[in-house]
Design a protein around this motif. Structure first.
Motif, PDB file in Angstrom:
ATOM      1  N   ARG A  28      -7.832  24.441   2.174  1.00 32.57           N
ATOM      2  CA  ARG A  28      -6.848  25.411   1.694  1.00 32.57           C
ATOM      3  C   ARG A  28      -7.516  26.446   0.801  1.00 32.57           C
ATOM      4  N   ASP A  29      -6.894  27.620   0.726  1.00 34.72           N
ATOM      5  CA  ASP A  29      -7.405  28.647  -0.179  1.00 34.72           C
ATOM      6  C   ASP A  29      -6.379  29.053  -1.235  1.00 34.72           C
ATOM      7  N   ASN A  30      -5.191  28.400  -1.204  1.00 33.77           N
ATOM      8  CA  ASN A  30      -4.148  28.768  -2.165  1.00 33.77           C
ATOM      9  C   ASN A  30      -3.765  27.615  -3.086  1.00 33.77           C
ATOM     10  N   GLU A  31      -4.386  26.433  -2.905  1.00 34.71           N
ATOM     11  CA  GLU A  31      -4.127  25.290  -3.774  1.00 34.71           C
ATOM     12  C   GLU A  31      -5.272  24.295  -3.620  1.00 34.71           C
ATOM     13  N   ASN A  32      -5.506  23.499  -4.668  1.00 33.31           N
ATOM     14  CA  ASN A  32      -6.576  22.512  -4.576  1.00 33.31           C
ATOM     15  C   ASN A  32      -6.079  21.232  -3.907  1.00 33.31           C
ATOM     16  N   SER A  33      -6.991  20.285  -3.709  1.00 33.47           N
ATOM     17  CA  SER A  33      -6.629  19.050  -3.002  1.00 33.47           C
ATOM     18  C   SER A  33      -5.618  18.220  -3.781  1.00 33.47           C
ATOM     19  N   LEU A  34      -5.626  18.339  -5.110  1.00 33.88           N
ATOM     20  CA  LEU A  34      -4.652  17.608  -5.922  1.00 33.88           C
ATOM     21  C   LEU A  34      -3.236  18.042  -5.576  1.00 33.88           C
ATOM     22  N   TRP A  35      -2.990  19.341  -5.588  1.00 29.70           N
ATOM     23  CA  TRP A  35      -1.643  19.858  -5.342  1.00 29.70           C
ATOM     24  C   TRP A  35      -1.266  19.767  -3.860  1.00 29.70           C
ATOM     25  N   SER A  36      -2.262  19.799  -2.979  1.00 24.55           N
ATOM     26  CA  SER A  36      -1.986  19.762  -1.552  1.00 24.55           C
ATOM     27  C   SER A  36      -1.663  18.358  -1.058  1.00 24.55           C
ATOM     28  N   PHE A  37      -2.428  17.354  -1.517  1.00 25.90           N
ATOM     29  CA  PHE A  37      -2.306  16.001  -0.978  1.00 25.90           C
ATOM     30  C   PHE A  37      -1.609  15.002  -1.901  1.00 25.90           C
ATOM     31  N   ALA A  38      -1.886  15.091  -3.202  1.00 24.63           N
ATOM     32  CA  ALA A  38      -1.442  14.041  -4.126  1.00 24.63           C
ATOM     33  C   ALA A  38       0.077  13.891  -4.260  1.00 24.63           C
ATOM     34  N   PRO A  39       0.888  14.938  -4.049  1.00 26.01           N
ATOM     35  CA  PRO A  39       2.343  14.717  -4.144  1.00 26.01           C
ATOM     36  C   PRO A  39       2.843  13.577  -3.263  1.00 26.01           C
ATOM     37  N   HIS A  40       2.213  13.390  -2.088  1.00 22.75           N
ATOM     38  CA  HIS A  40       2.612  12.282  -1.212  1.00 22.75           C
ATOM     39  C   HIS A  40       2.449  10.941  -1.925  1.00 22.75           C
ATOM     40  N   ASP A  41       1.291  10.751  -2.536  1.00 19.72           N
ATOM     41  CA  ASP A  41       0.982   9.458  -3.146  1.00 19.72           C
ATOM     42  C   ASP A  41       1.697   9.262  -4.474  1.00 19.72           C
ATOM     43  N   ILE A  42       1.819  10.335  -5.250  1.00 22.27           N
ATOM     44  CA  ILE A  42       2.538  10.240  -6.522  1.00 22.27           C
ATOM     45  C   ILE A  42       3.999   9.858  -6.278  1.00 22.27           C
ATOM     46  N   SER A  43       4.632  10.557  -5.336  1.00 25.18           N
ATOM     47  CA  SER A  43       6.047  10.266  -5.056  1.00 25.18           C
ATOM     48  C   SER A  43       6.207   8.857  -4.519  1.00 25.18           C
ATOM     49  N   LEU A  44       5.281   8.422  -3.658  1.00 27.68           N
ATOM     50  CA  LEU A  44       5.374   7.075  -3.085  1.00 27.68           C
ATOM     51  C   LEU A  44       5.215   6.012  -4.161  1.00 27.68           C
ATOM     52  N   ILE A  45       4.253   6.182  -5.051  1.00 27.85           N
ATOM     53  CA  ILE A  45       3.992   5.179  -6.088  1.00 27.85           C
ATOM     54  C   ILE A  45       5.172   5.076  -7.055  1.00 27.85           C
ATOM     55  N   ILE A  46       5.717   6.210  -7.470  1.00 26.14           N
ATOM     56  CA  ILE A  46       6.886   6.190  -8.357  1.00 26.14           C
ATOM     57  C   ILE A  46       8.077   5.554  -7.641  1.00 26.14           C
ATOM     58  N   PHE A  47       8.242   5.870  -6.360  1.00 32.13           N
ATOM     59  CA  PHE A  47       9.330   5.297  -5.561  1.00 32.13           C
ATOM     60  C   PHE A  47       9.189   3.775  -5.460  1.00 32.13           C
ATOM     61  N   LEU A  48       7.980   3.296  -5.187  1.00 33.85           N
ATOM     62  CA  LEU A  48       7.763   1.859  -5.023  1.00 33.85           C
ATOM     63  C   LEU A  48       7.957   1.099  -6.326  1.00 33.85           C
TER      64      LEU A  48
END
Length: 341
Positions: A161-181
């Motif tokens: 990506r050129d408009n966001e880093n890997s944290l903002w691009s990928f990590a929302p999936h895992d953050i939301s899943l971990i909080i959900f679990l």
């Protein structure tokens, strides 16, 4: 109201096409209009979805009184403005992750949706994965015992990506899943990472969430890696489980492994004993998680009910992301996560 729900979609990029494909396949709705500012994307969408009106102005969707719900799959910087206009126009809104790019904007959207009695749902797709629902049931039923720690990897080679880093691009999936679990919110985060391809845009990030009860969750994200992994491991006091989303089947492996303690002991060896039991591979219902997510949104619009991944859920993930970004910029310094109620 009776009949299919009329919807409009803004954003027809790679993920936008997946969303549009799923909504078109669902009988509960009719996709009336789709929009993108890029002429190439519009041409591709017109060819792929001939029954949908394609436009270059999202205002065409906002102004259409027959459209009840708006799906937003644009770059995150555009989420706030489009969602705000849609809600003010009396429409329910599905917005891809992350909700927005600042907590102030996120709060404003959540408050606006509540004030106008509109549905605001965030595209936290992992909360709709059948495997995620099974993992949550394991935790709820005490199958794993006390959850000690979790770690996930979401890595592959490309797309850079050129408009966001890997944290903002990928990590929302895992953050939301971990909080959900876990059903709880982290107290503190640390994050480190670096860029190698484009200056200032981190290609790889490592983030750890710390919870009040000593539970830890580590997240590794990268688009610069030889492996493609979508894996989550949960270590509990009774059992351990691995969820591998790259597998076509056998996505969950439940391990009867752990360390048992004896109350009646005389030596250290007797006090600690390793337990290595059976491995169970449960059946995980098949189906595309994105389809389940789209169906949930339509059900919420139809019955006017609260989404699982609502605006508050989006705010929680956003708060963790911003704390992690702050830690990243400070070389991995621990940052307290703002609890948004």
């Amino acid at each position: 109201m009776t009949g299919p729900i009329e919807i409009g979609q803004v954003g027809l990029g790679a993920w936008g096409k997946n969303l549009l494909r799923n909504f078109i396949m669902l009988n509960q709705c009719h996709v009336k209009v789709a929009c993108d500012i890029d002429a190439t994307q519009r041409a591709k969408a017109s060819e792929m979805f001939p029954g949908v009106v394609i436009t270059n102005k999202y205002e065409d969707i906002i102004k259409d009184d027959k459209i009840r719900a708006v799906v937003i799959a644009t770059p995150p910087a555009m989420h706030y403005q489009i969602a705000m206009e849609a809600i003010r126009a009396g429409k329910d809104v599905f917005v891809e992750k992350p909700l927005v790019l600042s907590i102030d904007e996120g709060k404003s959207l959540v408050e606006l949706a509540e004030k106008n009695d509109r549905i605001l749902m965030v595209g936290h797709i992992m909360e709709y994965h059948p495997a995620s629902l099974l993992l949550k049931q394991y935790i709820k039923d005490g199958i794993l015992g006390e959850v000690y720690y979790l770690y996930s990897s979401r890595i592959n080679l490309g797309k850079v990506r050129d408009n966001e880093n890997s944290l903002w691009s990928f990590a929302p999936h895992d953050i939301s899943l971990i909080i959900f679990l876990l059903g709880k919110f982290p107290k503190r985060v640390t994050a480190t990472g670096s860029y190698y391809i484009q200056k200032g845009i981190e290609d790889v990030c490592f983030m750890t969430m710390h919870f009040d009860d000593k539970t830890m969750a580590h997240v590794h994200v990268s688009w610069l890696d030889p492996h493609k992994e979508r894996k989550l491991t949960i270590v509990g006091s009774k059992k351990m489980v691995v969820f591998d989303d790259t597998k076509a089947s056998e996505k969950i492996w439940l391990y009867d492994k752990g360390v048992d303690t004896k109350l009646d002991y005389t030596t250290y060896d007797e006090y600690m004993s390793l337990r290595i039991g059976d491995i169970t591979i449960p059946h995980v219902p098949s189906g595309e998680p994105l389809r389940f997510e789209c169906m949930h949104f339509l059900d919420c619009v139809k019955d006017h009910k609260h989404p699982r991944s609502d605006g508050d859920d989006g705010l929680q993930v956003l708060s963790v992301l911003q704390a992690a970004q702050n830690s990243l910029e400070k070389g991995g310094a621990p940052i307290e996560v703002l609890k948004i109620s």
